[in-house]
Design a protein around this motif. Sequence first.
Motif, short mmCIF file in Angstrom:
data_model
loop_
_atom_site.label_atom_id
_atom_site.label_comp_id
_atom_site.label_asym_id
_atom_site.label_seq_id
_atom_site.Cartn_x
_atom_site.Cartn_y
_atom_site.Cartn_z
N CYS A 100 0.83 -1.20 0.00
CA CYS A 100 0.00 0.00 0.00
C CYS A 100 0.86 1.26 0.00
N HIS A 102 0.15 3.99 1.33
CA HIS A 102 0.05 4.74 2.58
C HIS A 102 1.20 4.33 3.49
N ARG A 103 1.14 3.13 4.06
CA ARG A 103 2.22 2.71 4.94
C ARG A 103 2.64 1.27 4.70
N CYS A 120 -7.17 -1.57 1.02
CA CYS A 120 -6.09 -2.00 1.90
C CYS A 120 -6.68 -2.43 3.24
N TYR A 122 -5.50 -2.24 6.12
CA TYR A 122 -5.04 -1.50 7.30
C TYR A 122 -5.93 -0.28 7.56
N HIS A 123 -5.94 0.71 6.64
CA HIS A 123 -6.75 1.90 6.86
C HIS A 123 -7.78 2.12 5.76
N GLY A 124 -7.82 1.20 4.81
CA GLY A 124 -8.89 1.24 3.83
C GLY A 124 -8.66 2.12 2.61
N TRP A 125 -7.43 2.48 2.30
CA TRP A 125 -7.21 3.13 1.01
C TRP A 125 -7.67 2.15 -0.08
S1 FES Z 1 -1.30 1.02 4.97
FE1 FES Z 1 -2.82 0.83 3.49
S2 FES Z 1 -4.35 2.19 4.08
FE2 FES Z 1 -2.81 2.47 5.54
#
Ligand code: FES
Length: 386
Positions: A100, A102-103, A120, A122-125
């Motif tokens: 992802c 994001h992170r 994703c 984790y945070h839903g991107w």
């Molecule tokens: S790591 Fe994928 S949305 Fe945060």
Amino acid sequence: MSESLDRATHHSLVRRVFDHLDAGTTDRAAGVMRNPVGIYTDPGRFETEMARILRRKTLLACLSGRLPRPGSYLAEDLAGVPVLLMRGEDGVARAFLNSCRHRGTRLLDGAGAVRRAFACPYHGWTYGVDGRLTGIPDPDSFDGADLADCTLAALPCTEAGGLIWIRLSGAAPADPAESLDGLAAEFAGYGLAGYHYYDSHRMTPAINWKMALDTFMEPYHFAVLHKQTVAPIFFSNLCLYDEFGASFREYLPRRSIEDMRGRPEAEWDAVWHSAIVYYLPPNAVFVMQQDHAEVWRIFPRDGRVDRTEVHLDLYIPEPAETEKARRHWDANLALAVRTVETEDFAAAESAYAGFASGLADEVVYGRNEPALQGLHRRMAALMTED
Ligand code: FES
Ligand SMILES: [Fe+2]
């Protein structure tokens, strides 16, 4: 009669096998070849192989049938790289880093299909099947970020002739010719674009990755190691070896080839009475087994010189829609696994123990193991070429 090979090739392969059977011979290399055991155990050499070969060369990923429709995906960690293969709405197969923007979390696992977009865990991107970021929760909190830059990192990916190829780094396109080389015409005859994915099996032997390739390179061991499995089906110590530039073909005749003696030569079928093993450099073995194909992809595991993972993927000419068909293909897969995992890789693991002792100095490849010699000549070239 298989239409996959041209008539002259059918004829010459069968003729050569009959001649060898009559003479009690096999294709032989000009001389014996030796390799220091260090090619399998030396960590420095292994680092070079990872950097120069596995992370750099064009690799076979799968047949087109592994990604049958838009949204189909395959997530695999290959030589330490999390790869996400996905077919877009436009039908194009693409490869991304499965990470992802994001992170970094892994986006998808295993294989399957998504509808247009996926999130994703984790945070839903969310991303479209073309890898573009399509949405994020609470966008106001990312006011400085240009989300157009957040398309998934692409890896080079090329689909041609029913095969999908990738590179694990760089911007240069994945180039099938690097691996298929002179075999492109022969592979076109197999019509691989029409094949369907059936099932896979993953194996994790404690050996150097090149030893897994070695397994496929000679039938000298069939009568001994495979006495109970494939020796009743195939001749032992009889192979035909033909080079096609970077790749080669090792033809392993089935005992049933004898049935064609006395038949009109126009009916000789070299595909039905054999397993045809192709080395597709640097790390794949493609086996045409009569009417189906086994794809063996071999990678170092955990970044270690002495750990390997082998992906066996079975592809079949028609979808398996009946219980009977599934039993048939399951039995084929089970025989391949039993032979290679419990016999070949067990033998290779015991060999690795001897190599790792530091007391063994070299291995020897006989004249009756021409494909094994061809493999290691090519591996040596891959170590030095640009
Ligand atoms: S790591 Fe994928 S949305 Fe945060
Ligand atoms: Fe074997």
